[in-house]
Design a protein around this motif. Sequence first.
Motif, PDB file in Angstrom:
ATOM      1  N   GLY A 181      40.772  -2.123  54.433  1.00 41.14           N
ATOM      2  CA  GLY A 181      40.812  -1.011  55.366  1.00 41.14           C
ATOM      3  C   GLY A 181      40.054   0.179  54.831  1.00 41.14           C
ATOM      4  N   PHE A 182      40.228   1.290  55.523  1.00 41.26           N
ATOM      5  CA  PHE A 182      39.508   2.511  55.183  1.00 41.26           C
ATOM      6  C   PHE A 182      39.836   2.987  53.773  1.00 41.26           C
ATOM      7  CE2 PHE A 182      39.798   7.169  55.015  1.00 41.26           C
ATOM      8  CZ  PHE A 182      38.462   7.472  55.115  1.00 41.26           C
ATOM      9  N   TRP A 183      41.127   2.975  53.424  1.00 45.51           N
ATOM     10  CA  TRP A 183      41.536   3.500  52.119  1.00 45.51           C
ATOM     11  C   TRP A 183      41.026   2.638  50.979  1.00 45.51           C
ATOM     12  CZ3 TRP A 183      42.838   8.260  52.401  1.00 45.51           C
ATOM     13  CH2 TRP A 183      43.431   8.748  53.555  1.00 45.51           C
ATOM     14  N   GLN A 184      41.029   1.330  51.182  1.00 45.75           N
ATOM     15  CA  GLN A 184      40.498   0.451  50.131  1.00 45.75           C
ATOM     16  C   GLN A 184      38.986   0.627  49.995  1.00 45.75           C
ATOM     17  OE1 GLN A 184      41.365  -3.690  50.603  1.00 45.75           O
ATOM     18  NE2 GLN A 184      40.220  -4.258  48.788  1.00 45.75           N
ATOM     19  N   ASP A 185      38.285   0.797  51.107  1.00 42.06           N
ATOM     20  CA  ASP A 185      36.844   1.043  51.034  1.00 42.06           C
ATOM     21  C   ASP A 185      36.558   2.363  50.320  1.00 42.06           C
ATOM     22  OD1 ASP A 185      36.212  -1.300  52.255  1.00 42.06           O
ATOM     23  OD2 ASP A 185      35.789  -0.427  54.211  1.00 42.06           O
ATOM     24  N   TRP A 186      37.337   3.380  50.633  1.00 42.32           N
ATOM     25  CA  TRP A 186      37.145   4.678  49.992  1.00 42.32           C
ATOM     26  C   TRP A 186      37.444   4.588  48.493  1.00 42.32           C
ATOM     27  CZ3 TRP A 186      39.715   9.786  52.088  1.00 42.32           C
ATOM     28  CH2 TRP A 186      39.017  10.894  51.575  1.00 42.32           C
ATOM     29  N   PHE A 187      38.494   3.878  48.143  1.00 40.72           N
ATOM     30  CA  PHE A 187      38.836   3.707  46.730  1.00 40.72           C
ATOM     31  C   PHE A 187      37.754   2.924  45.997  1.00 40.72           C
ATOM     32  CE2 PHE A 187      40.976   1.330  43.310  1.00 40.72           C
ATOM     33  CZ  PHE A 187      41.467   2.394  42.571  1.00 40.72           C
ATOM     34  N   THR A 188      37.280   1.842  46.603  1.00 38.42           N
ATOM     35  CA  THR A 188      36.212   1.044  45.994  1.00 38.42           C
ATOM     36  C   THR A 188      34.936   1.866  45.839  1.00 38.42           C
ATOM     37  OG1 THR A 188      37.124  -0.944  47.011  1.00 38.42           O
ATOM     38  CG2 THR A 188      34.861  -1.074  46.216  1.00 38.42           C
ATOM     39  N   GLY A 189      34.565   2.595  46.885  1.00 38.62           N
ATOM     40  CA  GLY A 189      33.383   3.455  46.809  1.00 38.62           C
ATOM     41  C   GLY A 189      33.544   4.555  45.772  1.00 38.62           C
ATOM     42  N   GLY A 190      34.756   5.109  45.665  1.00 37.47           N
ATOM     43  CA  GLY A 190      35.007   6.148  44.666  1.00 37.47           C
ATOM     44  C   GLY A 190      34.887   5.626  43.243  1.00 37.47           C
ATOM     45  N   ILE A 191      35.439   4.460  42.988  1.00 39.73           N
ATOM     46  CA  ILE A 191      35.339   3.858  41.652  1.00 39.73           C
ATOM     47  C   ILE A 191      33.877   3.553  41.323  1.00 39.73           C
ATOM     48  CG2 ILE A 191      35.928   1.809  40.292  1.00 39.73           C
ATOM     49  CD1 ILE A 191      38.227   3.776  40.580  1.00 39.73           C
ATOM     50  N   MET A 192      33.154   2.997  42.284  1.00 37.18           N
ATOM     51  CA  MET A 192      31.734   2.685  42.059  1.00 37.18           C
ATOM     52  C   MET A 192      30.921   3.958  41.826  1.00 37.18           C
ATOM     53  SD  MET A 192      31.214  -0.564  42.216  1.00 37.18           S
ATOM     54  CE  MET A 192      32.174  -1.976  42.648  1.00 37.18           C
ATOM     55  N   THR A 193      31.223   5.016  42.549  1.00 36.74           N
ATOM     56  CA  THR A 193      30.490   6.270  42.403  1.00 36.74           C
ATOM     57  C   THR A 193      30.770   6.916  41.054  1.00 36.74           C
ATOM     58  OG1 THR A 193      30.576   6.583  44.787  1.00 36.74           O
ATOM     59  CG2 THR A 193      30.053   8.508  43.472  1.00 36.74           C
ATOM     60  N   ILE A 194      32.028   6.937  40.642  1.00 33.74           N
ATOM     61  CA  ILE A 194      32.355   7.493  39.321  1.00 33.74           C
ATOM     62  C   ILE A 194      31.686   6.680  38.223  1.00 33.74           C
ATOM     63  CG2 ILE A 194      34.245   7.824  37.686  1.00 33.74           C
ATOM     64  CD1 ILE A 194      35.959   8.705  40.034  1.00 33.74           C
ATOM     65  N   ALA A 195      31.712   5.355  38.342  1.00 32.45           N
ATOM     66  CA  ALA A 195      31.050   4.510  37.346  1.00 32.45           C
ATOM     67  C   ALA A 195      29.548   4.786  37.307  1.00 32.45           C
ATOM     68  CB  ALA A 195      31.321   3.037  37.650  1.00 32.45           C
ATOM     69  N   TYR A 196      28.937   4.999  38.484  1.00 28.89           N
ATOM     70  CA  TYR A 196      27.508   5.291  38.550  1.00 28.89           C
ATOM     71  C   TYR A 196      27.182   6.623  37.877  1.00 28.89           C
ATOM     72  CZ  TYR A 196      22.927   6.178  40.650  1.00 28.89           C
ATOM     73  OH  TYR A 196      21.607   6.452  40.849  1.00 28.89           O
ATOM     74  N   ILE A 197      27.990   7.646  38.149  1.00 21.73           N
ATOM     75  CA  ILE A 197      27.732   8.972  37.575  1.00 21.73           C
ATOM     76  C   ILE A 197      27.944   8.956  36.059  1.00 21.73           C
ATOM     77  CG2 ILE A 197      28.589  11.347  37.530  1.00 21.73           C
ATOM     78  CD1 ILE A 197      29.012  11.080  40.568  1.00 21.73           C
ATOM     79  N   VAL A 198      29.008   8.299  35.604  1.00 19.10           N
ATOM     80  CA  VAL A 198      29.278   8.238  34.159  1.00 19.10           C
ATOM     81  C   VAL A 198      28.216   7.406  33.446  1.00 19.10           C
ATOM     82  CG1 VAL A 198      30.924   7.384  32.437  1.00 19.10           C
ATOM     83  CG2 VAL A 198      31.733   8.718  34.382  1.00 19.10           C
ATOM     84  N   ALA A 199      27.781   6.306  34.055  1.00 20.90           N
ATOM     85  CA  ALA A 199      26.715   5.506  33.448  1.00 20.90           C
ATOM     86  C   ALA A 199      25.421   6.308  33.366  1.00 20.90           C
ATOM     87  CB  ALA A 199      26.502   4.220  34.241  1.00 20.90           C
ATOM     88  N   GLY A 200      25.127   7.075  34.403  1.00 26.27           N
ATOM     89  CA  GLY A 200      23.936   7.931  34.352  1.00 26.27           C
ATOM     90  C   GLY A 200      24.048   8.985  33.275  1.00 26.27           C
ATOM     91  N   TRP A 201      25.244   9.511  33.052  1.00 28.11           N
ATOM     92  CA  TRP A 201      25.476  10.503  31.999  1.00 28.11           C
ATOM     93  C   TRP A 201      25.295   9.870  30.619  1.00 28.11           C
ATOM     94  CZ3 TRP A 201      30.357  10.756  29.122  1.00 28.11           C
ATOM     95  CH2 TRP A 201      30.438  11.851  28.272  1.00 28.11           C
ATOM     96  N   LEU A 202      25.818   8.656  30.441  1.00 28.66           N
ATOM     97  CA  LEU A 202      25.724   7.999  29.136  1.00 28.66           C
ATOM     98  C   LEU A 202      24.312   7.522  28.819  1.00 28.66           C
ATOM     99  CD1 LEU A 202      29.029   5.913  29.152  1.00 28.66           C
ATOM    100  CD2 LEU A 202      28.508   7.967  27.789  1.00 28.66           C
ATOM    101  N   LEU A 203      23.584   7.096  29.826  1.00 28.76           N
ATOM    102  CA  LEU A 203      22.244   6.542  29.598  1.00 28.76           C
ATOM    103  C   LEU A 203      21.129   7.552  29.803  1.00 28.76           C
ATOM    104  CD1 LEU A 203      22.731   3.090  31.357  1.00 28.76           C
ATOM    105  CD2 LEU A 203      22.803   3.593  28.907  1.00 28.76           C
ATOM    106  N   SER A 204      21.465   8.822  29.990  1.00 32.48           N
ATOM    107  CA  SER A 204      20.444   9.826  30.269  1.00 32.48           C
ATOM    108  C   SER A 204      19.649  10.227  29.032  1.00 32.48           C
ATOM    109  CB  SER A 204      21.078  11.072  30.881  1.00 32.48           C
ATOM    110  OG  SER A 204      21.898  11.717  29.916  1.00 32.48           O
ATOM    111  N   GLY A 205      20.158   9.973  27.857  1.00 36.05           N
ATOM    112  CA  GLY A 205      19.463  10.365  26.633  1.00 36.05           C
ATOM    113  C   GLY A 205      20.019  11.622  26.013  1.00 36.05           C
ATOM    114  N   ALA A 206      20.816  12.374  26.742  1.00 34.16           N
ATOM    115  CA  ALA A 206      21.450  13.582  26.205  1.00 34.16           C
ATOM    116  C   ALA A 206      22.688  13.168  25.406  1.00 34.16           C
ATOM    117  CB  ALA A 206      21.850  14.520  27.335  1.00 34.16           C
ATOM    118  N   PRO A 207      23.044  13.958  24.406  1.00 29.92           N
ATOM    119  CA  PRO A 207      24.246  13.603  23.643  1.00 29.92           C
ATOM    120  C   PRO A 207      25.498  13.752  24.508  1.00 29.92           C
ATOM    121  CG  PRO A 207      23.390  15.722  22.928  1.00 29.92           C
ATOM    122  CD  PRO A 207      22.382  15.142  23.870  1.00 29.92           C
TER     123      PRO A 207
END
Length: 181
Positions: A113-139
């Motif tokens: 349903g809507f809430w599961q889609d939102w939760f899945t999208g939220g987890i994927m988005t946080i993982a994407y942002i954190v991965a970009g932060w870790l792999l950006s080259g900045a400490p």
Amino acid sequence: MNPQSRSDAYGSRINRSHSSLLANAIPWISIALASILTVFPIAAALPMVPPLGFLMLLGWRLVRPGLLPVWAGIPLGLFADLFSGQPFGFGMMTWSLALIGIEIVETRFPWRGFWQDWFTGGIMTIAYIVAGWLLSGAPPTFPSLVALGPQAVFSILLIPLFARLVARLDRFRLTRWWTVA
């Protein structure tokens, strides 16, 4: 003989069909345009611009599950790499992993349903942002992690808006056009 006899609220249905060009191109073009939108400058002390292309990809994948193939993360991620400022290959890797992850979630939970889609999208988005932060080259430091908070919260709050936008684009994608047979 009456022209109104063969019409309804949506217009005449005789000699109308979906455009296969629009039906296939709208998802890809909308994701590419959302990826380009991140290059417009916004002056801020913190990273505030959400990954719009990634959110559009999640929107299409969650609203219309069978539309984009799993391998779509590679070309779309490659295009997003050209505009995101992340190391080359980051978009291809993360977008492909996100599509594979959503595919796994959908096989495990076929009725969602809507809430599961939102939760899945939220987890994927946080993982994407954190991965970009870790792999950006900045400490990676704690203050820089805290600075990602507003971007993550803003991105999660935009997921339903992107789902609504994708639903509108999907309705336009499936519009019946007059054809010559």
